[in-house]
Design a protein around this motif. Structure first.
Motif, short mmCIF file in Angstrom:
data_model
loop_
_atom_site.label_atom_id
_atom_site.label_comp_id
_atom_site.label_asym_id
_atom_site.label_seq_id
_atom_site.Cartn_x
_atom_site.Cartn_y
_atom_site.Cartn_z
N VAL A 1 -40.38 12.18 8.28
CA VAL A 1 -41.21 13.14 7.56
C VAL A 1 -42.64 12.63 7.46
CG1 VAL A 1 -41.56 14.28 5.34
CG2 VAL A 1 -39.26 14.05 6.28
N LEU A 2 -42.82 11.34 7.18
CA LEU A 2 -44.16 10.77 7.09
C LEU A 2 -44.89 10.87 8.43
CD1 LEU A 2 -43.48 7.58 4.92
CD2 LEU A 2 -44.61 9.68 4.20
N VAL A 3 -44.18 10.62 9.51
CA VAL A 3 -44.79 10.72 10.84
C VAL A 3 -45.16 12.16 11.13
CG1 VAL A 3 -44.39 10.44 13.32
CG2 VAL A 3 -43.65 8.65 11.72
N TRP A 4 -44.23 13.09 10.88
CA TRP A 4 -44.47 14.51 11.14
C TRP A 4 -45.67 15.02 10.36
CZ3 TRP A 4 -44.50 18.89 8.08
CH2 TRP A 4 -44.47 20.12 8.76
N SER A 5 -45.80 14.59 9.12
CA SER A 5 -46.88 15.10 8.27
C SER A 5 -48.23 14.50 8.64
CB SER A 5 -46.58 14.80 6.80
OG SER A 5 -46.57 13.40 6.55
N SER A 6 -48.25 13.38 9.35
CA SER A 6 -49.50 12.67 9.61
C SER A 6 -50.01 12.82 11.04
CB SER A 6 -49.33 11.17 9.30
OG SER A 6 -48.91 10.96 7.98
N VAL A 7 -49.12 13.05 11.98
CA VAL A 7 -49.49 12.95 13.39
C VAL A 7 -50.55 13.98 13.77
CG1 VAL A 7 -47.69 14.51 14.26
CG2 VAL A 7 -48.54 12.65 15.70
N GLY A 8 -50.54 15.16 13.16
CA GLY A 8 -51.53 16.18 13.51
C GLY A 8 -52.95 15.76 13.20
N PHE A 9 -53.14 15.12 12.05
CA PHE A 9 -54.48 14.67 11.68
C PHE A 9 -55.01 13.64 12.66
CE2 PHE A 9 -57.18 11.53 9.59
CZ PHE A 9 -58.19 12.33 9.09
N TYR A 10 -54.17 12.66 13.02
CA TYR A 10 -54.63 11.60 13.91
C TYR A 10 -54.73 12.09 15.35
CZ TYR A 10 -54.19 8.68 9.90
OH TYR A 10 -54.38 8.14 8.65
N MET A 11 -53.97 13.10 15.70
CA MET A 11 -54.15 13.74 17.00
C MET A 11 -55.55 14.34 17.09
SD MET A 11 -54.10 17.14 18.19
CE MET A 11 -53.81 17.96 19.73
N VAL A 12 -55.98 15.04 16.03
CA VAL A 12 -57.32 15.63 16.01
C VAL A 12 -58.38 14.54 15.99
CG1 VAL A 12 -58.90 17.07 14.67
CG2 VAL A 12 -56.51 17.76 14.94
N LEU A 13 -58.14 13.47 15.23
CA LEU A 13 -59.09 12.35 15.18
C LEU A 13 -59.27 11.72 16.55
CD1 LEU A 13 -60.79 10.30 13.48
CD2 LEU A 13 -58.68 8.96 13.25
N PHE A 14 -58.18 11.41 17.22
CA PHE A 14 -58.26 10.80 18.55
C PHE A 14 -58.84 11.77 19.56
CE2 PHE A 14 -54.33 8.24 17.13
CZ PHE A 14 -55.12 7.32 16.49
N SER A 15 -58.53 13.05 19.39
CA SER A 15 -59.07 14.06 20.30
C SER A 15 -60.59 14.12 20.20
CB SER A 15 -58.45 15.42 19.98
OG SER A 15 -58.96 16.42 20.84
N ALA A 16 -61.11 14.07 18.97
CA ALA A 16 -62.56 14.08 18.79
C ALA A 16 -63.20 12.84 19.43
CB ALA A 16 -62.90 14.14 17.32
N ALA A 17 -62.53 11.69 19.30
CA ALA A 17 -63.06 10.47 19.92
C ALA A 17 -63.05 10.58 21.44
CB ALA A 17 -62.24 9.27 19.46
N MET A 18 -62.00 11.17 21.99
CA MET A 18 -61.92 11.32 23.44
C MET A 18 -62.96 12.31 23.96
SD MET A 18 -57.78 11.34 24.00
CE MET A 18 -56.77 9.91 23.57
#
Length: 308
Positions: free
Chosen positions: A175-192
């Motif tokens: 649950v913790l992974v599911w709730s967090s992965v979207g935010f860090y996906m967007v963060l890494f996407s912005a960096a890329m």
């Protein structure tokens, strides 16, 4: 000029000092009180506060429930950041460089903005709401997860996910992974997206494939973002209170398999009236979190990558 300089200093002091005063009163002062209360046996109600020194900390070392919580938090610290960062990087890479066109053959996929929005959606929900939703998903009889498994003929895989001591903590971590992965996906996407296209084109012209470009070019350039993400996710893993409190039996069960430090702190303070002992737990959690941040930042220290 001297008058102007003094006037500027007075202006800066007038702008900064009120904020510093509020920070000291509402942030630093509670920390100082927690460190003091950790050395007492205060019940949280009476005005009598007896100094006991390091007795609370010695009790922590022999408290089986606290040691179980420490082990569970350590496992969460290993699994949650690693899984979330890995999935976030994978999804960000697929969205930004999973397309078929483009001169570099590393173009964004069609509909990438939709995927970012969809993955980010859990961030719009508070963690307690997510915990309640997943509590229904994990329900052994009427839950969505077991219902899907039975519907596709995998009845043997249906479990009491939150009632099995071997699975409960893993269910919470999912649950913790599911709730967090979207935010860090967007963060890494912005960096890329900030990586200059000519750098990627140069890698392709040098004969690098997609995997080599990802490993040798993209990942080194988003390393700082990954480092920050690990610190924040480590703090989340060392906490875990809200999800465990809402989702698990007991809470903290079954058999202490989902016990975390934050839950023990809450229980000792507001159920048993041991505010001094709870403060000692809080100080231990604070020191663990501080150590995690310092070690992570120092381990990731390196010379900045310059793009010319």
């Amino acid at each position: 000029m001297t008058a102007i300089r003094h006037g500027r200093h007075r202006f800066l002091a007038a702008a900064i000092l009120p904020g510093l005063a509020l920070y000291a009163v509402f942030v630093l002062s509670p920390y100082a009180q927690a460190f003091y209360l950790a050395l007492t046996d205060w019940s949280g109600v009476s005005g009598q506060v007896d100094y006991v020194g390091l007795a609370n900390f010695r009790q922590l070392l022999s408290d089986p429930l606290f040691l179980a919580a420490l082990r569970n938090n350590a496992l969460m610290l290993l699994v949650v950041p690693a899984a979330t960062i890995a999935l976030g990087l994978l999804l960000a890479t697929l969205v930004n460089f999973g397309g078929r066109g483009g001169s570099t053959m590393l173009s964004a996929v069609r509909g990438g903005e939709f995927y970012k929005t969809a993955y980010f959606f859990p961030q719009l929900l508070s963690l307690p709401i997510i915990a309640v939703l997943w509590q229904f998903v994990y329900h052994p009889n009427e839950g969505l997860l077991n219902g899907v498994l039975r519907a596709v003929g995998l009845d043997a895989l249906a479990r009491t996910w939150l009632g099995d001591p071997r699975l409960a903590l893993w269910a919470v971590m999912a649950v913790l992974v599911w709730s967090s992965v979207g935010f860090y996906m967007v963060l890494f996407s912005a960096a890329m997206e900030s990586i200059p296209r000519d750098v990627l084109e140069a890698a392709v012209l040098d004969g690098a494939g997609r995997l080599d470009t990802l490993r040798r070019v993209i990942l080194p350039l988003v390393r700082d973002n990954v480092q920050v993400a690990f610190v924040y996710l480590g703090v989340l893993a060392l906490d875990g209170f809200a999800v465990v409190q809402i989702m698990t039996v007991g809470p903290g069960g079954p058999d202490g398999s989902t016990e975390v430090i934050g839950l023990g702190l809450y229980r000792n303070a507001f159920t048993y009236g041991k505010f001094g002992y709870a403060a000692a737990m809080g100080v231990a959690l604070f020191l663990l979190t501080l150590a995690l941040a310092v070690v992570t930042m120092r381990a990731g220290r390196r010379e900045p990558v310059e793009l010319s």
